[in-house]
Design an enzyme around this catalytic site. Sequence first.
Site, PDB file in Angstrom:
ATOM      1  CB  CYS A   1      12.999   9.107   8.675  1.00 49.68           C
ATOM      2  SG  CYS A   1      13.994   7.947   7.722  1.00 49.68           S
TER       3      CYS A   1
ATOM      4  CE  LYS B   1      -2.375   3.459   1.825  1.00 49.56           C
ATOM      5  NZ  LYS B   1      -1.738   4.616   1.186  1.00 49.56           N
TER       6      LYS B   1
ATOM      7  CD  GLU C   1       9.713  13.146  11.333  1.00 43.34           C
ATOM      8  OE1 GLU C   1       8.538  12.767  11.448  1.00 43.34           O
ATOM      9  OE2 GLU C   1      10.614  12.439  10.856  1.00 43.34           O
TER      10      GLU C   1
ATOM     11  CD  GLU D   1      12.929   1.040  10.211  1.00 44.42           C
ATOM     12  OE1 GLU D   1      13.522   2.127  10.268  1.00 44.42           O
ATOM     13  OE2 GLU D   1      13.370   0.012  10.752  1.00 44.42           O
TER      14      GLU D   1
HETATM   15  P1  NDP Z   1       2.316   8.792   7.196  1.00 50.31           P
HETATM   16  O1  NDP Z   1       2.450   8.139   8.518  1.00 50.31           O
HETATM   17  O2  NDP Z   1       1.362   9.881   7.029  1.00 50.31           O
HETATM   18  O3  NDP Z   1       1.936   7.699   6.074  1.00 50.31           O
HETATM   19  C1  NDP Z   1       2.717   6.561   5.825  1.00 50.31           C
HETATM   20  C2  NDP Z   1       1.870   5.531   5.107  1.00 50.31           C
HETATM   21  O4  NDP Z   1       0.853   5.065   5.986  1.00 50.31           O
HETATM   22  C3  NDP Z   1       1.145   6.044   3.867  1.00 50.31           C
HETATM   23  O5  NDP Z   1       1.075   5.030   2.907  1.00 50.31           O
HETATM   24  C4  NDP Z   1      -0.231   6.371   4.419  1.00 50.31           C
HETATM   25  O6  NDP Z   1      -1.233   6.409   3.433  1.00 50.31           O
HETATM   26  C5  NDP Z   1      -0.405   5.198   5.358  1.00 50.31           C
HETATM   27  N1  NDP Z   1      -1.413   5.386   6.393  1.00 50.31           N
HETATM   28  C6  NDP Z   1      -1.898   6.542   6.914  1.00 50.31           C
HETATM   29  N2  NDP Z   1      -2.821   6.273   7.866  1.00 50.31           N
HETATM   30  C7  NDP Z   1      -2.918   4.926   7.960  1.00 50.31           C
HETATM   31  C8  NDP Z   1      -3.704   4.039   8.742  1.00 50.31           C
HETATM   32  N3  NDP Z   1      -4.575   4.483   9.651  1.00 50.31           N
HETATM   33  N4  NDP Z   1      -3.563   2.713   8.579  1.00 50.31           N
HETATM   34  C9  NDP Z   1      -2.675   2.237   7.676  1.00 50.31           C
HETATM   35  N5  NDP Z   1      -1.910   3.024   6.883  1.00 50.31           N
HETATM   36  C10 NDP Z   1      -2.023   4.364   7.031  1.00 50.31           C
HETATM   37  O7  NDP Z   1       3.790   9.230   6.788  1.00 50.31           O
HETATM   38  P2  NDP Z   1       4.263  10.067   5.514  1.00 50.31           P
HETATM   39  O8  NDP Z   1       3.856   9.339   4.278  1.00 50.31           O
HETATM   40  O9  NDP Z   1       3.834  11.480   5.678  1.00 50.31           O
HETATM   41  O10 NDP Z   1       5.850   9.955   5.632  1.00 50.31           O
HETATM   42  C11 NDP Z   1       6.608  10.787   6.415  1.00 50.31           C
HETATM   43  C12 NDP Z   1       6.936  10.130   7.747  1.00 50.31           C
HETATM   44  O11 NDP Z   1       7.590   8.885   7.526  1.00 50.31           O
HETATM   45  C13 NDP Z   1       7.889  10.944   8.601  1.00 50.31           C
HETATM   46  O12 NDP Z   1       7.456  10.914   9.935  1.00 50.31           O
HETATM   47  C14 NDP Z   1       9.204  10.193   8.470  1.00 50.31           C
HETATM   48  O13 NDP Z   1      10.088  10.379   9.526  1.00 50.31           O
HETATM   49  C15 NDP Z   1       8.729   8.788   8.368  1.00 50.31           C
HETATM   50  N6  NDP Z   1       9.757   7.964   7.746  1.00 50.31           N
HETATM   51  C16 NDP Z   1      10.471   7.078   8.522  1.00 50.31           C
HETATM   52  C17 NDP Z   1      11.515   6.354   7.972  1.00 50.31           C
HETATM   53  C18 NDP Z   1      12.335   5.406   8.792  1.00 50.31           C
HETATM   54  O14 NDP Z   1      13.119   4.640   8.217  1.00 50.31           O
HETATM   55  N7  NDP Z   1      12.244   5.405  10.104  1.00 50.31           N
HETATM   56  C19 NDP Z   1      11.875   6.518   6.556  1.00 50.31           C
HETATM   57  C20 NDP Z   1      11.076   7.491   5.868  1.00 50.31           C
HETATM   58  C21 NDP Z   1      10.045   8.171   6.439  1.00 50.31           C
HETATM   59  P3  NDP Z   1      -1.708   7.830   2.792  1.00 50.31           P
HETATM   60  O15 NDP Z   1      -0.529   8.373   2.088  1.00 50.31           O
HETATM   61  O16 NDP Z   1      -2.803   7.436   1.907  1.00 50.31           O
HETATM   62  O17 NDP Z   1      -2.121   8.684   3.957  1.00 50.31           O
END
Ligand code: NDP
Length: 497
Positions: free
Chosen positions: A296, A186, A396, A262
């Site tokens: 991140c 997804k 963040e 992550e």
């Molecule tokens: P989000 O948490 O908003 O979304 C991540 C994914 O989860 C998307 O595919 C999103 O879908 C989906 N999602 C959202 N809500 C739900 C739910 N209730 N149930 C299941 N899936 C859900 O993160 P971002 O996409 O904005 O990414 C940025 C974040 O990711 C930052 O906090 C960053 O630090 C973190 N990150 C961490 C990394 C690591 O290695 N630790 C690496 C890269 C990023 P949709 O887009 O449709 O909302």
Amino acid sequence: MTATASTSVGRTAWQTLRLPSAAQGFVHAGGDVFESTDPATGEVVAELASSTPESVDAAVGAAVRAFETSDWGSNGELRAKVLYGFAGALRENQARLAELLTREQGKTIHEAEIEIASSAKMTEYYAGLARAVYGRSALLGPEVTGVVLREPVGVVAVITPWNWPLVLLVRSLAPALAAGNATVVKPASITPAITVETLALLAAQPGLPEGILTCILGSGSVVGDALVGHDGVDMIAFTGETGTGIGVMKRAAEGLRKVALELGGKAPNVVFADAKLDKALAGAENAIFTTCGQICTAGSRLLVEDAIYDEFVERLAAQTNGLRVGDGLDPASQLGPVASAAQQEKVLSYVERGKAEGTLVAGGAALEGEPYDAGHFVSPAVFADLPAESSLIRDEIFGPVLTVQRFGDEAEAVALANDSEYGLAAGLWTQSLDRAWRVGRAIRAGTIWINTYHHFYDEAEVGGFKRSGIGRQQGIEGIHEFTETKHLNFDGKETLW
Ligand code: NDP
């Protein structure tokens, strides 16, 4: 203060992609149409059909059947062949995918090319490991032997963010497949087209059993939630914000599903007075402004020792003001737009708060005029003199905003570095080997870069302490995450006890 403008060259006409096409049978969708747009121009990059609860069910059902009926889990040679084939296809399609990635996400074309190449390299690493998913054996008594096996978990949901949509996809998907699992992907709603186009190269590999790779599209809170809560899913590999990750973990707990998380970060980047200053300055810039701060591991909290503080901040401000912000497709751009209007708004609201609490020493403006008007551009910002409790230091922001704090000695540097709810990564700059060991050991984070920043290796694990996550990815531990351990116990004794 504004950053130097980069003019729009290298941009050609774009035909909106309509996905999924008939060729993309691994995508289970059929609901409402949504668009992904180019954050540099506002142009529609792709129109995609969302998944529905029924299509989530179909995707998971296909994955369960494939896991139960195919030889995928027991045929490491096949898994290696499919993954090597996928890596080759990524390399062959690098130029096309890099352009689509930049158009959909906004990152510079140079970074997009690195992302495709890194994804291919990481896939090859796990293709090799697909034939080496070893357990161990133990002689447990004169007539008793234990064989400890590593078996695939089953159906793994891979949920990805938009900032490095391919590397972060492959980082979970490749080891999950290499370990013999079936997968349901997804992608983030901001970067669906690049994900589908990339997965199509994997789906086309000869020998991949139908259903081992499936994909659903659409909103996280609807289809993502349906996936995480689905009884057919055995594990969720989630990369995204800490708040979303906590929600995913709660939902997964309802079915006691395994999770690998992550999550977010707020990495300290510590510069001691004995550091090589030119290198530390370049490192400070790379640490925060890579992917426009939307990474991140971004070194978003710069800590600088008293003796060099004033000179360092002055040089950093000048360097930041000289960065070229522009269309990611222009090879001269050093930073592209932020990924969406919401991201731009969030970044600018933090900048406004920062102006009230401290000193803005560089950037921090919405960029206007050509080529910025149709996109979401922000000049990279540096703040000094903020109080320790400022939200700019604690939250963040996930954008091009750097805060600088001063420290007097090593103990204070460590205390400031650890003063965060996150523990994903950190950097430190010093020529003292003793100090590098001491401080590197004392900072609580999953990756510590010493005299460098943002170098990742497929062989070396990454992951978070504290609220930055649970589990490890990359390296050997990265494939072990996607296995269950089973003990087969052989007892040759005549009596039971
Ligand atoms: P989000 O948490 O908003 O979304 C991540 C994914 O989860 C998307 O595919 C999103 O879908 C989906 N999602 C959202 N809500 C739900 C739910 N209730 N149930 C299941 N899936 C859900 O993160 P971002 O996409 O904005 O990414 C940025 C974040 O990711 C930052 O906090 C960053 O630090 C973190 N990150 C961490 C990394 C690591 O290695 N630790 C690496 C890269 C990023 P949709 O887009 O449709 O909302």
